[in-house]
Design an enzyme around this catalytic site. Structure first.
Site: not given
Ligand code: BV8
Length: 233
Positions: A59, A109, A136, A175-177, A201-202
């Protein structure tokens, strides 16, 4: 929009989609090629570091082959010309906001172009691959990992983000889901603080019902149009 003095913007993978960077949840997107648990969790990294390092190396290398699009450029124009307070928070780990001209970007992130040393805890700007375990730049230990926030890890600068959400007049999600927390919860924070909430958003996101207004379409069209509106044409 004379009454708008403080804006918080949250961007997701959708703003970079038209630049050619895969989103996560679209068909064939990043998470379809890999299981989240295997490439975006500390457990996955511990289980198979080569798989994870290679996933991020690919990436990071792909960034050289893409360019910012009109949406990134429009947000940079907003930063230059908007007289009020602006905080741009991105979930994206790419560098397209910066290459589009935004100087102040909060990567909640983390970033592909940053390396985190597991030995000394220092961060270094990073361009190369990590698969060969380079030393490092600070402590020479061969203990670098991608400086990205994995699932189960705490996103960066959350205090600063919540402070800005509590004080903003306008919250714009682009642009986020709305599938990943805590980012997906920002609209509720802003709304509770009395801000107007706009989604560009799309397609409708999981949190669309929480926004006062949702505009559906491509970011490269919607974002420049919206910036033009805010700057008063
Ligand atoms: C936390 C970096 C707490 C890495 C990313 C059970 C167990 C453990 C955790 C959890 C759990 N249940 C819930 C959680 C919390 C968890 C979570 O939310 N899970 C989800 C799956 C339910 N979250 C976490 O773990 C977070 N940390 O909660 O910590 C904590 C508390 C105390 C102490 C310690 C910790 C951390 C989450 C971060 C993960 N890292 N990324 C990498 O990039 O590889 S997440 C990654 O996915 C992104 O960063 C982003 O956040 C997410 C992707 O989402 P989007 O950006 O929205 O992308 P997506 O494809 O989904 O959607 C695209 C959108 O764009 C669509 O809507 C589409 O329609 C639109 N689109 C497309 N094309 C266009 C457009 N719009 C406009 N124009 C276009 N052309």
């Amino acid at each position: 929009m004379a009454e708008i003095a403080r804006i918080v913007i949250l961007t997701g993978a959708g703003i970079s989609a038209e630049s050619g960077i895969d989103t996560f949840r679209a068909a064939g997107g990043l998470w379809e090629q890999h299981r989240v648990e295997d490439v975006a969790t500390p457990e996955g990294f511990a289980r198979n570091p080569d798989l994870v390092l290679n996933f991020y190396d690919m990436r990071r290398a792909a960034l050289a082959r893409v360019a910012p699009n009109a949406a990134h450029l429009a947000l940079a124009r907003l930063e230059r010309e908007f007289a009020g307070d602006l905080l741009l928070v991105t979930q994206n780990v790419d560098d397209l906001h910066e290459r589009g001209g935004s100087a102040r970007v909060l990567h909640m992130h983390g970033e592909l172009k940053s390396a985190l040393c597991q030995a000394c805890g220092m961060r270094s700007r990073w361009e190369q691959a990590m698969i060969d375990r380079p030393p490092c730049p600070v402590c020479q230990a061969r203990a670098l990992r991608p400086d990205v926030v994995w699932f189960g890890e705490m996103p960066y600068q959350m205090g600063r983000i919540y402070q800005a959400l509590a004080a903003c007049d306008l919250f714009v999600s682009i642009g986020t889901s709305g599938a990943v927390y805590p980012a997906a919860g920002f609209v509720a924070e802003a709304r509770d603080a009395g801000a107007r909430c706009l989604e560009l958003n799309l397609e409708p996101s999981e949190g669309s019902h929480l926004f006062h207004e949702t505009r559906l379409g491509a970011a490269s069209r919607l974002v420049p149009e919206w910036v033009e509106e805010v700057l008063g044409g």
